[in-house]
Scaffold this active site. Structure first.
Site, PDB file in Angstrom:
ATOM      1  N   ASP A   1      16.232   8.668  -2.660  1.00 36.78           N
ATOM      2  CA  ASP A   1      15.837  10.079  -2.624  1.00 36.78           C
ATOM      3  C   ASP A   1      16.791  10.843  -1.715  1.00 36.78           C
ATOM      4  O   ASP A   1      17.577  10.257  -0.973  1.00 36.78           O
ATOM      5  CB  ASP A   1      14.376  10.253  -2.223  1.00 36.78           C
ATOM      6  CG  ASP A   1      14.081   9.872  -0.786  1.00 36.78           C
ATOM      7  OD1 ASP A   1      15.042   9.625  -0.023  1.00 36.78           O
ATOM      8  OD2 ASP A   1      12.901   9.823  -0.410  1.00 36.78           O
ATOM      9  N   SER A   2      16.727  12.145  -1.779  1.00 35.72           N
ATOM     10  CA  SER A   2      17.704  12.973  -1.068  1.00 35.72           C
ATOM     11  C   SER A   2      17.447  13.026   0.426  1.00 35.72           C
ATOM     12  O   SER A   2      18.329  13.361   1.207  1.00 35.72           O
ATOM     13  CB  SER A   2      17.684  14.394  -1.624  1.00 35.72           C
ATOM     14  OG  SER A   2      16.474  15.047  -1.258  1.00 35.72           O
TER      15      SER A   2
ATOM     16  N   ASP B   1      15.722  18.798  -3.070  1.00 36.90           N
ATOM     17  CA  ASP B   1      14.660  19.724  -3.467  1.00 36.90           C
ATOM     18  C   ASP B   1      13.930  20.198  -2.217  1.00 36.90           C
ATOM     19  O   ASP B   1      14.134  19.665  -1.125  1.00 36.90           O
ATOM     20  CB  ASP B   1      13.674  19.062  -4.433  1.00 36.90           C
ATOM     21  CG  ASP B   1      12.839  17.986  -3.757  1.00 36.90           C
ATOM     22  OD1 ASP B   1      13.426  17.125  -3.047  1.00 36.90           O
ATOM     23  OD2 ASP B   1      11.605  17.994  -3.893  1.00 36.90           O
TER      24      ASP B   1
ATOM     25  N   GLY C   1       5.945  17.414  -4.182  1.00 32.44           N
ATOM     26  CA  GLY C   1       5.187  18.436  -3.469  1.00 32.44           C
ATOM     27  C   GLY C   1       3.686  18.329  -3.573  1.00 32.44           C
ATOM     28  O   GLY C   1       2.979  19.310  -3.328  1.00 32.44           O
TER      29      GLY C   1
ATOM     30  N   ASP D   1       5.670   5.726  -5.011  1.00 33.79           N
ATOM     31  CA  ASP D   1       6.166   5.065  -3.804  1.00 33.79           C
ATOM     32  C   ASP D   1       5.341   5.510  -2.616  1.00 33.79           C
ATOM     33  O   ASP D   1       4.760   6.600  -2.626  1.00 33.79           O
ATOM     34  CB  ASP D   1       7.634   5.427  -3.557  1.00 33.79           C
ATOM     35  CG  ASP D   1       7.779   6.861  -3.051  1.00 33.79           C
ATOM     36  OD1 ASP D   1       7.737   7.066  -1.820  1.00 33.79           O
ATOM     37  OD2 ASP D   1       7.906   7.778  -3.881  1.00 33.79           O
TER      38      ASP D   1
ATOM     39  N   CYS E   1      -5.215 -14.618  -2.134  1.00 36.25           N
ATOM     40  CA  CYS E   1      -3.859 -14.146  -1.838  1.00 36.25           C
ATOM     41  C   CYS E   1      -2.963 -15.327  -1.479  1.00 36.25           C
ATOM     42  O   CYS E   1      -3.397 -16.265  -0.796  1.00 36.25           O
ATOM     43  CB  CYS E   1      -3.901 -13.139  -0.691  1.00 36.25           C
ATOM     44  SG  CYS E   1      -2.289 -12.435  -0.281  1.00 36.25           S
TER      45      CYS E   1
ATOM     46  N   CYS F   1       0.110 -14.908   0.058  1.00 39.24           N
ATOM     47  CA  CYS F   1       1.111 -14.522   1.062  1.00 39.24           C
ATOM     48  C   CYS F   1       1.104 -15.537   2.204  1.00 39.24           C
ATOM     49  O   CYS F   1       0.188 -16.353   2.338  1.00 39.24           O
ATOM     50  CB  CYS F   1       0.841 -13.114   1.581  1.00 39.24           C
ATOM     51  SG  CYS F   1      -0.561 -12.980   2.718  1.00 39.24           S
TER      52      CYS F   1
ATOM     53  N   HIS G   1       1.455  -9.314   3.680  1.00 39.21           N
ATOM     54  CA  HIS G   1       0.164  -9.360   2.989  1.00 39.21           C
ATOM     55  C   HIS G   1      -0.087  -8.075   2.200  1.00 39.21           C
ATOM     56  O   HIS G   1      -0.490  -8.125   1.025  1.00 39.21           O
ATOM     57  CB  HIS G   1      -0.983  -9.572   3.977  1.00 39.21           C
ATOM     58  CG  HIS G   1      -2.324  -9.342   3.347  1.00 39.21           C
ATOM     59  ND1 HIS G   1      -2.968 -10.307   2.602  1.00 39.21           N
ATOM     60  CD2 HIS G   1      -3.121  -8.232   3.308  1.00 39.21           C
ATOM     61  CE1 HIS G   1      -4.101  -9.802   2.126  1.00 39.21           C
ATOM     62  NE2 HIS G   1      -4.217  -8.554   2.547  1.00 39.21           N
TER      63      HIS G   1
END
Length: 375
Positions: free
Chosen positions: A90-91, A144, A217, A267, A305, A307, A336
């Site tokens: 990203d910028s 942006d 945004g 993300d 799990c 992990c 985890h």
């Protein structure tokens, strides 16, 4: 480049994949944040074992803390970091604009003062594209303006227009790229929380016909109801042929709602951030390991799990590490939480493929909202 394998019968959720320069990325996709080319506290091997094929890195931080010339000497970010999967960069615009007293916007870019050493810099849309081209980014995000919740219409309108102008100049730069570079440009729509601005921004961006579209945004401090309203409104304006990316969301309930509306990529640094406070993602809610009840707890954090933490160490031991501010505790907790996010996305994909997304989403959110989640 982009293919949809299955659409949910009842909602807009879908399963598919993106073909990128460093391999296939299945969607829906949760993208871990590796600001400087690595996730805090985690080896690349951990992400590779999870079949993570897309990581986010930040142009702002790489430029200011590392330098473009260093990356250029290594012939790209992949060689420098030895990460052989895909990078979305990203910028860094969100970071720049978060320091309102340290920056000044004009029609070509933004002047800003680096908050660490006081040095002055100027980011332009063309310059940001050129940096990411040097990185060899698999997905490029343009400069942006991510405006704050609560600003007035005139200010939002100005920022939306500037973002569109920057998108146009970035798109032109992408047509004159270096020979051999084949990263994809995803353009960003803005508009704050005004529907007419959102509509205009999306229509203007669609005219440029970039390979993917990002909704920027949102998830910037607004009420959840307003977030969902703008998310749904924006989604309805974006053609189904485009991969859709919502920037900066990553908590389980936000992800499930985004997928419900047809979002493909998201993300967030939240899974790593909350470990600093000893918070762990589980199917029974967020576990705050610092609580007294876990001091002598010999059980594992989560049974299913695989992990490192859940295979070997007890809740009591992790609590001891976190309370003692041992780095190893943060590393275990981070691994985890990333395992949990990838496992959740895998379950969501399976539910869509099996026409069971409605039941999965309903039962998960019911449990999620009943539990005491301290985000």
């Amino acid at each position: 480049m982009f293919s949809v394998i299955k659409n949910d019968k009842h909602f807009n959720a879908r399963v598919g994949f993106l073909n990128l320069p460093h391999g296939r990325v299945d969607i829906p996709c949760f993208m871990p944040v590796g600001t400087l080319g690595a996730m805090k506290g985690l080896k690349h091997a951990v992400l590779e074992k999870l079949e993570c094929n897309l990581m986010l890195a930040n142009t702002y931080h790489l430029y200011l803390r590392l330098g473009i010339k260093t990356v250029e000497k290594y012939v790209g970010l992949h060689n420098f970091t030895t990460w052989n999967k895909n990078f979305l960069t990203d910028s860094g615009g969100f970071r720049v604009f978060s320091f309102s007293d340290l920056r000044k916007i004009d029609l070509k870019g933004v002047h800003f003062k680096f908050h660490i050493d006081g040095s002055y810099h100027y980011f332009t849309s063309e310059g940001i594209f050129a940096m990411q081209e040097i990185f060899g980014s698999d997905i490029i995000m343009p400069l942006d303006i991510c405006s704050s919740y609560g600003i007035d219409y005139n200010e939002a309108n100005l920022y939306t227009n500037i973002t569109t102008n920057w998108a146009s100049s970035t798109f032109k730069s992408s047509k004159n790229r270096k020979e051999g570079y084949n990263g994809l440009l995803f353009l960003i729509t803005q508009g704050n929380f005004f529907k007419d601005l959102r509509k205009r921004s999306i229509n203007d961006i669609l005219e440029l016909d970039s390979p993917g579209i990002a909704i920027g945004g949102i998830s910037v401090g607004e009420p959840r109801e307003k977030y969902l309203e703008i998310l749904e409104y924006s989604f309805l304006l974006i053609p189904k042929e485009k991969p859709r990316y919502v920037m900066g969301i990553g908590t389980p309930h936000y992800i499930l709602n985004a997928i419900y509306y047809g979002i493909d990529i998201f993300d967030c640094f939240n899974p790593a951030r909350i470990t600093r406070h000893g918070s762990l993602l589980t199917d029974n809610g967020i576990m705050c390991i610092g609580r007294k009840e876990y001091k002598d707890d010999t059980s594992k954090v989560e049974k299913n799990c695989i992990c490192t933490l859940c295979k070997r160490y007890s809740r009591g031991y992790l609590r001891h590490l976190i309370k003692s501010k041992e780095l190893f505790g943060i590393v275990l907790a981070s691994e985890h939480n990333i395992h949990y996010m990838f496992r959740l996305i895998s379950k969501i994909r399976a539910a869509i493929l099996n026409d069971d997304f409605l039941n999965f989403r309903t039962s998960y959110l019911k449990k999620y909202e009943e539990e005491n989640f301290d985000e």
